[in-house]
Design an enzyme around this catalytic site. Structure first.
Site, short mmCIF file in Angstrom:
data_model
loop_
_atom_site.label_atom_id
_atom_site.label_comp_id
_atom_site.label_asym_id
_atom_site.label_seq_id
_atom_site.Cartn_x
_atom_site.Cartn_y
_atom_site.Cartn_z
N ASP A 1 0.81 -1.22 0.00
CA ASP A 1 0.00 0.00 0.00
C ASP A 1 0.84 1.27 0.00
OD1 ASP A 1 0.60 -1.02 2.74
OD2 ASP A 1 -0.16 0.95 3.28
N GLU A 2 0.25 2.33 -0.50
CA GLU A 2 0.71 3.72 -0.34
C GLU A 2 2.14 3.97 -0.77
OE1 GLU A 2 -2.32 5.44 2.99
OE2 GLU A 2 -0.43 4.65 3.73
#
Length: 840
Positions: A552-553
């Site tokens: 993620d991210e």
């Protein structure tokens, strides 16, 4: 990680920034002479100690909408031009004057500090939430009892006391020995936060929904303990009443199909509940497909409670275990009567999970074991451990000692050769945050969980949120290179030393937050870590079946939609030098070469490319399923791109930001899907609107037990008729296409503002019970998914809200009368009651 998104970012940063500034100012006032100049006669360490003893930092927030009072938030580079104003109040609590100069104050702020308005201080961002404030020599003197106010501007707003972090510390020039400000060394934010503006305007928008109105009526006449005696938690598929009651003072297990350690786990649960009286004989056997078709699956069972005997016919060993847990659920703490009945039951979902972030702030093994006990008791079966992030690495890996020697602790070492820099209010001496699971502890935890039919799913987050690993492997590189062993030093190096990419991550780190997916060291590292963890599971007798990649991210937040170029004209966006901003790895020669070779189409696709490579490693270790957060696979075509037999996606969209659409898209692609909806299933969010309730609130200002209980996972559009969005506004969802296949749901306990195990347990219990109810049992008020159905709060009226309220009232009665006493007996810290979110 999942705390900031699309301009609706987590609130805590600015308050923390305020603390930073305040702390710095206090430190700047440091000194110990009556005249204010005698501090020079003290040794650097003595000067720091005097400041730590006598300086105090307090915070007042003046406004959470500074733009309305004339502050140009856009010119300050605030995301969506949103900023707050406040003041840091520095007070000399000692009897001697404190002079500025010769020291630096380090403060934690999980909001970006945009400006400090005091000429006495120079300030800079160090990394993450750590800021440094240095007062000019002779700029001021604080006499005994005197205060100085330092105005500041922070990004976004401060609505909760937990938005401000503790443990500012000072370091005197000429010394590397830090001193925590004694008065700020606390986990009680009310001791250093003087004022937060009341949220009356915001709270006024949160009118009670029709479902909550019905709920209040049902709660006014909760069923009695006697009326609820036949309801298990979680609720069962079906039951048939028998004759009379059965007295359960203890249990005598005669189960054919459970191991000795699994039976012992049930005995331990009975002992915890105080069942040490006359024992009821519990006979159990595995009968497989002889059960009715709808319960003839893993975890299914038939429990017959009669005056003459208690019998369990189970599909498998898990069914035997759950049959006993249902009996224990029906039995009051300390023993008592249980209605005679026959229960036929089976789990709703294969994945009934709880995610615990042990990376940001570590959780002790005893706390994790207590959680596993409760998961087993309430039939949750997967513990997702978030073992690494920017702020910490939490599992021992043989052959890579720096991961825990450096990455598992925090101290004041600007070189980060000995530790990570302090973060999240840990202070420079791990008063919170530090720790790790040794190899032996992890093996023991896996074995302990397996005995309770809980599978541990390890997550090593990559390529983003990897700073603890990157920094640790840089320390390893420098150590081995100093010995002259360049090949060994480079073997597990996780960055491209020639990468000059200018990036800012979600938690305000630089490019060292990203493992470089184009480096040979990255794949070698992943192979070593996955292989070692898989070996631990085999040693525990519970082979690893799911590996969580994270994913993620991996992005630069300053390239987000809430920012514009310096010459931009939009008053609602922050102005930053966009030309100086890079995507992760954009200036990495290693990645440039890989892209030129056609291994990926753009830097945006590098995380998914790396996920495909890691899936090959996962498969090579005999692991059948790889999981990832949804943004970790967004550039893949589907599960066929990955080497493992199964690919599972953890979905963390909110309902009002399109979770239903995302679930449909991912389901249609063929992914196994686990719902981790932040607005319903993030247990690091506050229970209610009370400003003293801890937590982030970027997706929900109040997630009490009723909200989690009301979730309809199989028909996501339905939820738009029951609850408003984060800001109290109705939103509309219309079902489209076929119903997505759901592998299960899981709760999340991110740890940024849960510094202690006690805070963790307060946030998790008793919401865990509402999670277990929905993961195991499909309620009658959950409508079947039908294509083309439209739902909107206050506009449509398809859901039987009275039935939902009555179901909740029955659940609440069981929780209050039977289950809260059991949690207390287990030694857990529990928030008493699951009640309605307060209105201000």
């Amino acid at each position: 990680m999942r705390q900031f998104r699309s301009g609706y970012l987590g609130i805590p940063s600015l308050l923390a920034a305020t603390i930073v500034a305040v702390s710095c100012l206090l430190t700047a006032c440091g000194g110990s002479s009556e005249s204010g100049s005698g501090s020079a006669s003290l040794s650097p360490s003595a000067r720091a100690a005097a400041l730590g003893e006598n300086l105090m930092v307090r915070v007042e927030i003046d406004t959470n909408d500074a733009a309305k009072s004339g502050t140009n938030c856009a010119d300050l580079g605030a995301d969506w031009a949103s900023c707050a104003r406040g003041k840091l109040i520095l007070e000399n609590t000692g009897g001697r004057s404190l002079a500025a100069g010769g020291w630096t104050l380090y403060v934690h702020s999980i909001r970006r500090i945009l400006m400090i308005e005091h000429p006495a201080f120079a300030w800079k961002h160090v990394t993450g939430d750590l800021y440094a404030l240095t007062p000019g020599a002779g700029a001021f003197t604080l006499g005994a009892g005197e205060r100085v106010e330092v105005p500041f501007v922070g990004e976004y707003w401060y609505q909760r006391y937990s938005d401000l972090l503790p443990r500012a510390y000072v370091v005197a020039d000429g010394s590397e020995t830090p001193a925590i400000l004694k008065h700020n060394d606390t986990d009680d934010e009310t001791r250093y936060v003087d004022r937060i503006p009341p949220s009356t305007d915001d709270v006024a928008a949160f009118a009670a929904t029709p479902a909550q109105v019905q709920r209040a009526r049902a709660e006014a006449a909760l069923p009695s303990a006697q009326q609820s005696a036949a309801r298990a938690l979680p609720a069962v598929l079906r039951e048939t009443a028998g004759e009379g009651t059965v007295q359960i003072g203890g249990i005598d297990l005669a189960l054919s199909g459970l191991s000795a350690s699994q039976a012992a786990a049930l005995g331990s649960r009975a002992a915890t509940l105080g069942l040490d009286g006359p024992a009821a004989r519990v006979n159990g056997r595995i009968v497989g497909g002889a059960l009715p078709a709808d319960i003839a699956r893993s975890g299914g069972y038939r429990l017959t409670i009669a005056s003459s005997s208690v019998n369990i016919d189970a599909f498998d060993a898990a069914g035997l275990f759950y049959g006993v847990q249902t009996l224990l659920s029906l039995t009051p703490a300390g023993g008592g009567s249980v209605p005679a009945m026959t229960i036929e039951d089976a789990p709703r979902y294969a994945h009934r999970g709880m995610m615990v972030d042990v990376a940001r702030n570590f959780r002790q093994p005893a706390t994790l074991r207590r959680l596993i006990d409760q998961m087993g008791a309430y039939k949750l079966n997967r513990l997702h451990l978030h073992l690494s992030d920017d702020e910490g690495w939490r599992i021992e890996i043989p052959g890579l000692p720096e991961l825990t020697e450096v990455g598992a602790k925090r101290c004041h070492d600007l070189t980060e050769m000995r530790c990570l820099l302090p973060q999240l209010g840990s202070g420079p001496d791990n008063r919170s945050g530090g720790g790790y699971l040794s190899r032996a502890e992890y093996v023991a935890l896996v074995r302990y969980a397996a005995d309770r039919f809980v599978e541990i799913v390890p997550e090593i987050d990559m390529p983003g949120h990897a700073r603890a690993a990157v920094v640790s492997m840089e320390a390893r590189y420098r150590r081995l290179r100093a010995r002259g062993d360049e090949a060994a030093a480079s073997a597990y190096r996780l960055l491209d030393p020639a990468d000059t990419s200018n990036t800012t991550t979600v938690q305000f780190y630089d490019r060292r937050s990203f493992l470089n997916p184009c480096s040979d060291g990255a794949q070698r590292f992943a192979s070593r870590v996955i292989g070692e963890v898989a070996a631990m599971h085999r040693e525990a007798g519970a082979p690893l079946s799911v590996w969580h990649f994270g994913g993620d991210e991996a992005k630069n937040i300053l390239l987000g939609a809430g920012f514009q170029p310096l010459d931009g004209t939009d008053p609602g966006k922050g102005r930053v030098n966009l030309a100086a901003q890079d995507k992760p790895w954009a200036r990495s020669p290693q990645c440039t070469a890989l892209l030129s070779a056609g291994k990926a189409a753009s830097v945006d696709e590098l995380p998914s490319m790396f996920a495909r490579q890691v899936s090959q490693i996962v498969r090579a270790n005999g692991i059948g399923t790889m999981a990832a957060w949804q943004d970790g696979i967004k550039h893949a075509n589907g599960p066929q791109d990955f080497a493992t037999a199964n690919m599972m996606v953890t979905l963390w969209d909110t309902m009002f930001w399109g979770a239903s659409d995302s679930a449909r898209t991912l389901g249609n692609q063929g992914y196994k899907m686990v719902l981790a909806l932040p607005d319903y299933l993030y247990f690091d969010f506050p229970y209610s609107f009370d400003q003293r309730e801890r937590g982030y609130y970027w997706a929900s200002h109040g997630t009490d037990g009723f909200k989690t209980f009301s979730l309809a996972p199989d028909n996501l559009p339905q939820n738009a008729e029951i609850m408003a969005d984060r800001d109290g506004n109705p939103f509309e969802v219309t079902s489209a296409g076929s119903a997505p296949r759901i592998e299960g749901i899981q709760g999340q306990a991110w740890a940024e503002v849960m510094r202690t195990d006690q805070q963790f347990e307060y946030m998790v219990y008793p919401r865990l019970l509402a999670l277990a109810e929905r993961a195991w049992h499909r309620a009658p008020w959950e409508r079947p998914y039908r294509e083309g159905e439209r739902y909107k709060l206050g506009d449509t009226d398809k859901v039987d809200k009275a039935a939902l309220a009555q179901d909740w009232a029955g659940f609440m009665s069981v929780v209050q009368n039977r289950e809260l006493p059991k949690l207390t007996r287990a030694g857990a810290v529990v928030r008493t009651g699951l009640g309605m979110a307060s209105r201000g």
